[in-house]
Structure formats: C-alpha cells, structure tokens
Design a protein around this motif. Structure first.
Motif, PDB file in Angstrom:
ATOM      1  N   TYR A 166       1.025  -1.134  -0.160  1.00  0.00           N
ATOM      2  CA  TYR A 166       0.031   0.030  -0.189  1.00  0.00           C
ATOM      3  C   TYR A 166       0.869   1.232  -0.019  1.00  0.00           C
ATOM      4  O   TYR A 166       1.964   1.273   0.682  1.00  0.00           O
ATOM      5  CB  TYR A 166      -1.061   0.033   1.233  1.00  0.00           C
ATOM      6  CG  TYR A 166      -1.736  -1.271   1.392  1.00  0.00           C
ATOM      7  CD1 TYR A 166      -1.510  -2.241   1.924  1.00  0.00           C
ATOM      8  CD2 TYR A 166      -3.048  -1.156   0.757  1.00  0.00           C
ATOM      9  CE1 TYR A 166      -1.996  -3.566   1.857  1.00  0.00           C
ATOM     10  CE2 TYR A 166      -3.593  -2.426   0.711  1.00  0.00           C
ATOM     11  CZ  TYR A 166      -3.062  -3.482   1.408  1.00  0.00           C
ATOM     12  OH  TYR A 166      -4.013  -4.642   1.464  1.00  0.00           O
ATOM     13  N   LYS A 208      -3.331   3.228  -0.145  1.00  0.00           N
ATOM     14  CA  LYS A 208      -4.143   2.789  -1.737  1.00  0.00           C
ATOM     15  C   LYS A 208      -3.238   1.586  -1.895  1.00  0.00           C
ATOM     16  O   LYS A 208      -2.131   1.488  -1.766  1.00  0.00           O
ATOM     17  CB  LYS A 208      -3.698   3.782  -2.702  1.00  0.00           C
ATOM     18  CG  LYS A 208      -3.887   3.395  -3.929  1.00  0.00           C
ATOM     19  CD  LYS A 208      -3.383   4.592  -4.943  1.00  0.00           C
ATOM     20  CE  LYS A 208      -3.162   4.082  -6.211  1.00  0.00           C
ATOM     21  NZ  LYS A 208      -2.640   5.023  -7.115  1.00  0.00           N
ATOM     22  N   LEU A 209      -4.186   0.584  -2.354  1.00  0.00           N
ATOM     23  CA  LEU A 209      -3.698  -0.795  -2.750  1.00  0.00           C
ATOM     24  C   LEU A 209      -2.814  -0.596  -3.989  1.00  0.00           C
ATOM     25  O   LEU A 209      -3.250   0.150  -4.968  1.00  0.00           O
ATOM     26  CB  LEU A 209      -4.587  -1.587  -2.993  1.00  0.00           C
ATOM     27  CG  LEU A 209      -4.304  -2.951  -3.557  1.00  0.00           C
ATOM     28  CD1 LEU A 209      -3.504  -3.785  -2.328  1.00  0.00           C
ATOM     29  CD2 LEU A 209      -5.469  -3.970  -3.860  1.00  0.00           C
TER      30      LEU A 209
END
Lengths: 116, 112
Positions: free
Chosen positions: B38, B47-48
C-alpha cells in the motif's frame, strides 16, 4: 465503485466507549469481509478486526477484550465499539473492504482523540 | 513491534530505482500467505499498490513491481518521481494465533 464513509465522535473521554459506523455505498455489504484499522499520529497501520456479512468476526488479539464489530445488512453499514479508552487509542480510524485477504477499498478515515 | 519488518526509510533521486523489503516468518509469508503493498500519501488513506505478491491494480503504473520469495518480499519502484514520496506498507496474514491481518511498520520514501 464501492465507497466507504466513517462517522462518529471526534472526541471521547478516557474510560468511555468509542462507537464508529462505516456506511458502504456503491455495492452491497452482503458479501466479502469488512474491517477496521487505525493509525496513531505519526505511526503505522494497525488492524483492529474484521467481520463477514454473516456476522462472523475475527479480532486483533491485542485488542480483542475491548472490541466489538457488528454488521447491519439492512442499512448496508458495519460498526466498531472500542471500550475502556485511554490516550493510546487516539488515532485515525479507517474502515475498509477486504477481498481475497487484501484491502481494496478504504474510507477516508476519521480522527478520534481520547481526552478529558 | 510489527510482525513484518520494513526499513524505516529509503531514498533515491528522480529517475532512480529503489526497493523496499518486507521480512516475515514461517507463520506468515513463509506459510504461503500472499503479500500486498500500500502507498499512503500524507493525510490520505492507504491505496492498494500491489496485490498477490506481484499484481498491479488497474491504474497503478508499471514502474511499481513486487516479488516474494520464502519469508521475504520486496517492492521495487523504477523511474522515481517526486509524486512517489509517501509511506509504503506491506501486509499479509498470520496463522500463529488465528487468521489475522499483519502489517509492516511502514517505510518512508524520500525523493531527493
């Protein structure tokens, strides 16, 4: 596009119980796993626990005695309760969706301060 | 003390390549659990970036790549850009007590 939004008080007193709700939009909560995380100021991410839509829960062993996560599929939301708060629980709290053991959608986070 | 170990910081000049390591044990990465990465920009949610050890979600530039071997994993960023300056976290599962989520402590990437 799944969206998550945390809601709840920003300030809680020591020894009290924190209650947060995560509302899911753009998709049904009746699938997948739904989770809570937190991040103390300036520190890393900590997993609190997750719930399957059926109600099955798994909690972080370090918080298990103080945590309850529940789900309301009729309202498409899930909730966190964390009891016996101390200053160490001050953090940015995130809700998120877990899919195949990864976190693919996150809420924006809500800051919770524990102070009298 | 995080279950997964990451270096606290890494740095690189624009255009360079940097790697971030993530070291686990036989109860997490070594047990076959996938590692995910992430990116967290200041003041935002994570956020991935990479899932399933080496897969990029739609929209993530191919400058980002991941790999895993045994009890270790790494994230590589090539063609470093100023916008890459962020905190990076690895995540997996651990079976030592129950099926629970574990993170690395995070790595601060500074673009010089």
């Amino acid at each position: 596009q799944v969206r998550l939004q945390e809601s709840g008080p920003g300030l809680v007193k020591p020894s009290e119980t924190l209650s947060l709700t995560c509302t899911v939009s753009g998709g049904s909560i009746s699938n997948d796993y739904w989770s809570w995380f937190r991040q103390p100021p300036g520190k890393g991410l900590e997993w609190i626990g997750y719930i399957y839509y059926s109600g099955t829960t798994t909690y972080n062993p370090s918080l298990k005695s103080r945590v309850t996560i529940s789900v309301d599929t009729s309202k498409n939301h899930f909730s966190l309760k964390l009891s016996s708060l101390t200053a160490a629980d001050t953090a940015l709290y995130f809700c998120a969706r877990m899919y195949n053991r990864r976190i693919d959608y996150w809420g924006q986070g809500t800051l919770v301060t524990v102070s009298s | 003390q995080s279950v997964l170990t990451q270096p606290p910081s890494v740095s690189g000049a624009p255009g360079q390549r940097v790697t971030i390591s993530c070291t686990g044990s036989s109860s997490n990465l070594g047990a076959g659990y996938d590692v995910h990465w992430y990116q967290q920009l200041p003041g935002t949610a994570p956020k991935l970036l990479i899932y399933g050890n080496s897969n990029r979600p739609s929209g993530v530039p191919d400058r980002f790549s991941g790999s895993k071997s045994g009890t270790s994993a790494s994230l590589a960023i090539t063609g470093l850009q100023g916008e890459d300056e962020a905190d990076y976290y690895c995540q997996s599962y651990d079976s030592s007590l129950s099926d629970f989520v574990v993170f690395g402590g995070g790595t601060k990437l500074t673009v010089l």
